[in-house]
Structure formats: C-alpha cells, structure tokens
Design an enzyme around this catalytic site. Structure first.
Site, mmCIF file in Angstrom:
data_model
loop_
_atom_site.group_PDB
_atom_site.id
_atom_site.type_symbol
_atom_site.label_atom_id
_atom_site.label_comp_id
_atom_site.label_asym_id
_atom_site.label_seq_id
_atom_site.Cartn_x
_atom_site.Cartn_y
_atom_site.Cartn_z
ATOM 1 N N TRP A 1 -10.030 0.317 -4.942
ATOM 2 C CA TRP A 1 -9.492 1.708 -4.733
ATOM 3 C C TRP A 1 -8.227 1.669 -5.025
ATOM 4 O O TRP A 1 -7.567 2.992 -5.631
ATOM 5 C CB TRP A 1 -9.438 1.925 -3.090
ATOM 6 C CG TRP A 1 -8.911 3.268 -2.601
ATOM 7 C CD1 TRP A 1 -7.889 3.373 -1.791
ATOM 8 C CD2 TRP A 1 -9.546 4.317 -2.822
ATOM 9 N NE1 TRP A 1 -7.844 4.810 -1.509
ATOM 10 C CE2 TRP A 1 -8.977 5.384 -2.058
ATOM 11 C CE3 TRP A 1 -10.581 5.148 -3.524
ATOM 12 C CZ2 TRP A 1 -8.960 6.757 -1.727
ATOM 13 C CZ3 TRP A 1 -11.053 6.500 -3.566
ATOM 14 C CH2 TRP A 1 -10.221 7.095 -2.717
ATOM 15 N N LYS B 1 4.168 2.069 -2.278
ATOM 16 C CA LYS B 1 4.830 3.154 -3.129
ATOM 17 C C LYS B 1 6.162 3.454 -2.812
ATOM 18 O O LYS B 1 7.072 3.828 -3.654
ATOM 19 C CB LYS B 1 3.839 4.518 -2.899
ATOM 20 C CG LYS B 1 2.259 4.130 -2.997
ATOM 21 C CD LYS B 1 1.379 5.326 -2.369
ATOM 22 C CE LYS B 1 0.079 5.180 -1.879
ATOM 23 N NZ LYS B 1 -0.853 4.641 -2.613
ATOM 24 N N HIS C 1 -7.745 -5.449 0.486
ATOM 25 C CA HIS C 1 -6.597 -4.664 0.442
ATOM 26 C C HIS C 1 -5.696 -5.557 1.631
ATOM 27 O O HIS C 1 -6.301 -5.482 2.883
ATOM 28 C CB HIS C 1 -6.900 -3.295 0.837
ATOM 29 C CG HIS C 1 -5.882 -2.339 0.801
ATOM 30 N ND1 HIS C 1 -5.189 -2.058 -0.355
ATOM 31 C CD2 HIS C 1 -5.104 -1.847 1.794
ATOM 32 C CE1 HIS C 1 -4.016 -1.058 0.095
ATOM 33 N NE2 HIS C 1 -4.231 -1.014 1.076
ATOM 34 N N SER D 1 0.875 -1.284 0.022
ATOM 35 C CA SER D 1 -0.073 0.008 -0.040
ATOM 36 C C SER D 1 0.992 1.255 0.135
ATOM 37 O O SER D 1 1.675 1.316 -0.741
ATOM 38 C CB SER D 1 -1.069 -0.043 1.090
ATOM 39 O OG SER D 1 -2.074 0.755 0.935
HETATM 40 C C1 GCU Z 1 -5.206 4.833 1.729
HETATM 41 C C2 GCU Z 1 -4.806 5.745 0.717
HETATM 42 C C3 GCU Z 1 -3.907 4.534 -0.153
HETATM 43 C C4 GCU Z 1 -2.992 3.640 0.649
HETATM 44 C C5 GCU Z 1 -3.806 3.101 1.532
HETATM 45 C C6 GCU Z 1 -2.768 2.278 2.663
HETATM 46 O O1 GCU Z 1 -6.362 3.940 1.305
HETATM 47 O O2 GCU Z 1 -5.791 6.258 0.041
HETATM 48 O O3 GCU Z 1 -3.135 5.299 -1.256
HETATM 49 O O4 GCU Z 1 -2.240 3.097 -0.324
HETATM 50 O O5 GCU Z 1 -4.401 4.011 2.351
HETATM 51 O O6 GCU Z 1 -1.544 2.686 2.721
HETATM 52 O O7 GCU Z 1 -3.305 1.298 2.982
#
Ligand code: GCU
Length: 416
Positions: A347, A260, A397, A256
């Site tokens: 998402w 990144k 997720h 997540s």
């Molecule tokens: C939020 C955010 C995402 C990210 C996520 C996470 O949902 O919008 O961009 O990847 O958190 O880190 O769990």
C-alpha cells in the site's frame, strides 16, 4: 454502459463516493502508467542547476509549491511556550521525564505532553524525536506516565473505547519504541501523542493546534499532516533550550502518516538535522506518479483533513502535479535522510519510496554527498547507507525493532 449506470446508481443511493467504490489499487509494476518526473535539479524553465546557491533558490520555490498545493501553509509561531515538569524518574541507565508544553497564543492554549528519555552516560545527547499513535503511556511501563486525555482512535487491543485511551495500553508499544536500547547506545528519545497536536478526524480544523489560529481558511490552508509537523517544530523550540540535549543532533522520525509529517517537519524546519521516514508511502517518500498502492485521489478521499484542499485537484491527475515527492526529499539535503520500507507494505509502495530517495540523490551530490549509494532496488534486509539510507525489511506496515537498529546505525555513521 449499463453496468456503469447501475454502479453510479448504487453509489448515489448508498451515499458512498464513487471514487472509493471504484478504486482498485494497482500492485503490478507492469501496469504503472508511463510518467515523467520533474527534473529535481532544474529550475521551472528547465535550466539545469549546477551549484548549491542556485539549488537553495530552487529549494525555496519547491517548498512554496508543496505548501500551496500539497500540505497547506502553516502559520509562523508567534505565541509563547511554557514548560512544566509532570514527572521525572531516574534509573541507573536513563532519566525519564514527562513535560507539559503549553502553547499560548492570544487567549488560546493547547497542551502537548512530551515524554523524554535521556541516557545517563551521554550529555548532551543526540535525540530521536517522533510522534506516537496511541499516547505516551504506550511507550513506558512507568506508572506515572500520563494516559492521554485527548481524542484517540478506538482500538480493542489497546483498550481505547469511545475515543478515550485506557490503562490497558500502558507499555504496549515499547517494542515499537525501544527506549532502553536507544539510551544504551547513548541517544535520547522524545515522543508525544499526535492527537495532542491535532486529533486525527475531520473536525473542520476546530481542534488541536489549528484552533490557536483564526479559522479563515482557503484551499491552501494547513491540513493535519502540516499541523503534526508544526507540532514537532514546537517541541524542537523546547528541546533546543535543554542543556542535556545536543540540539545540533536531533533526528525527526515518524511512521506512516507520521512519517509524512516527519518529512514535512524536516523540510520546513532546518533545525532537524536528520530525517527518518518509516513506511511513509503516499504523501511521504513514495513517488505519486507511480500510482502504485495508495494514490493521491485515494488518500484525499479517505483522509480529507490530512492535506490542503488544493491537493484534491490532482486526484487521478498525478501527471499534472507541479512537483513529486522526490523533490520534497531533495529539500532535506544535505542532511542525512533515512527511508524505511516493509516488504509486504505494498500500500505504501516500497519501490516508490526507494525511487523517491534515488531521484533526490542528485541534489545531495550538489553538496558533494552521496545520496542513496545504489540505483538497484536492494534485497530484503540489506540496508544501503549513504547520506540517504534505505532498507526494505521483511514484514508489513509497522515501526519495528529491526527498523530502529538501522536508524541507530545510520545515526552512528553520521554523528559519531
Ligand atoms: C492508511 C493510509 C496511509 C497511512 C496509514 C497509516 O493506511 O492510507 O497513507 O500512511 O494509514 O498512517 O498507518
């Protein structure tokens, strides 16, 4: 018109930014706006790149653009790192150590605590390195793994309150970080709490590793994602000094927001020889121009501290971005890259993550490597593995056992 007017009044009077009120994510493929991606194997003037030497020139330009316009520019490390062993425990299968890495710069210091599992049967061992979300104590039942003292998000299940972690969380993330399975396969695992590197709130960059540097910031200064990535490089500085670690085989991985960070770490630090992005979504592996699920405007509004300020100029203007995420993935070539999605994690735009890999593949081909071996979106739970690997698994997720099984296979495929 009247309705719009009313809506704006409500936004102003409730102090809620109009953007977050108005934002409705698109989850319909048919409603994705028409877009054209920058050609991954072309120079800015459009001339096509046909060899590695030209690509590597282009690669440097692309990284410059991502630094300036997206993640912000991280400083060169010119300080000193000292390592202190906090604990060491040996079982017949692995050695588990916790090490305090103190980053000293001028009169300042930041401590990062690294939890390291090393297999007994394999020295030096290839390593998976990743930041964790809730502290090292969540990765092990071992009573002497320190409960993080850094700022942490409140979480009922894990017993963190008033932004402090608690004993309750000990061992509660072992399913997401299956250290025993990893060492059994002859790999090591290194992890640290991301909030040690930079606490995940908008603090004006006063805390974490940002505080090691003078706070003269501009619109291209490093945000938190870049800081997390930078922290991974500091851990790498340490790992390369360990005889038990095969420094040529360190995979950087993250889930997540930390996916990144793992991608950006891989892009900015060539010592990472494999990159694994799990559900990294917007600002990770997913193409921004698709505007499916989370968008640039949305992420910059919800998490203003993650990226450089300059990234905000592309809120709702994705087509004006000088780059898209496939170009970032391409900068990882020819190193093996694995992208993992979850079917219900809309998402994060699973198809956009896949396409990020597909569109990066021409650069792998310049190195005579196959990127993703198919342009067809694979069915659920059927991984495809070239020099870029991809799977979409069922479920949402999360970093799950299934994901790890594929990462281990991918590592076996490239490293054994
Ligand atoms: C939020 C955010 C995402 C990210 C996520 C996470 O949902 O919008 O961009 O990847 O958190 O880190 O769990």
């Amino acid at each position: 018109m009247k309705i719009l007017y009313l809506f704006l009044i409500i936004c102003f009077s409730s102090n809620i930014p109009a953007y977050s009120q108005a934002f409705v994510p698109n989850y319909d493929e048919a409603k994705i706006p028409f877009y054209t991606l920058p050609n991954v194997i072309a120079f800015e003037d459009g001339s096509i790149i046909t060899n590695v030497a030209d690509w590597e020139k282009r690669r440097a330009e692309i990284l410059g653009v991502f630094s300036k316009e997206v993640y912000g520019t991280s400083p060169e490390w010119d300080g000193e790192i000292t390592a202190t062993e906090v604990s060491s425990v040996a079982t017949d299968k692995f050695i588990r150590k916790e090490i305090k890495l103190s980053l000293h710069r001028k009169s300042k210091k930041v401590d990062l605590y690294v939890l390291l599992f090393l297999p007994r049967q394999q020295t030096p061992a290839p390593i998976f390195l990743g930041l964790n979300f809730y502290g090292n104590q969540t990765l092990s039942d071992g009573a002497n793994v320190l409960v993080t003292q850094s700022w942490i998000r409140d979480n009922n299940d894990l017993g963190s309150e008033n932004n402090r972690a608690s004993e309750k969380s000990r061992g509660m993330r072992t399913a997401n970080w299956p250290a025993e399975d990893i060492v059994e396969k002859g790999y090591g695992l290194a992890s640290l709490y991301y909030g040690d590197v930079d606490p995940d709130f908008d603090d004006g960059f006063q805390n974490g590793v940002h505080a090691l540097y003078d706070q003269e910031r501009d619109e291209s200064s490093w945000g938190s994602v870049a800081a997390w990535a930078w922290g991974l490089s500091r851990v790498m500085d340490y790992l390369v000094t360990l005889p038990e670690v095969d420094a040529d085989k360190v995979a950087v991985l993250g889930h997540s927001r930390l996916g990144k960070a793992a991608i950006w770490a891989g892009a900015t630090d060539q010592r990472f020889s494999m990159i694994i992005s799990n559900n990294s979504g917007c600002g990770g592996a997913a193409l921004s121009r698709r505007r499916f699920g989370e968008t640039v405007g949305r992420i910059n509004t919800s998490f203003p501290h993650w990226f450089s300020e300059s990234f905000r100029q592309y809120n709702r203007r994705e087509d004006e971005l000088p780059v898209d995420q496939h170009q970032l993935l391409a900068t990882l070539a020819p190193r093996p890259l694995y992208i993992a999605s979850g079917e219900d994690d809309k998402w994060a735009d699973p198809r956009g993550e896949f396409l990020g890999g597909v569109e990066a593949s021409p650069v792998y081909e310049l190195y005579q490597k196959t990127g993703i071996p198919t342009t067809e979106f694979p069915p659920v739970n059927q991984p495809v593995m070239g020099h870029i690997g991809y799977h979409i698994r069922n479920g949402g997720h999360g970093l799950l056992g299934y994901d790890w099984q594929q990462f281990l296979k991918f590592a076996d495929m490239h490293w054994r």
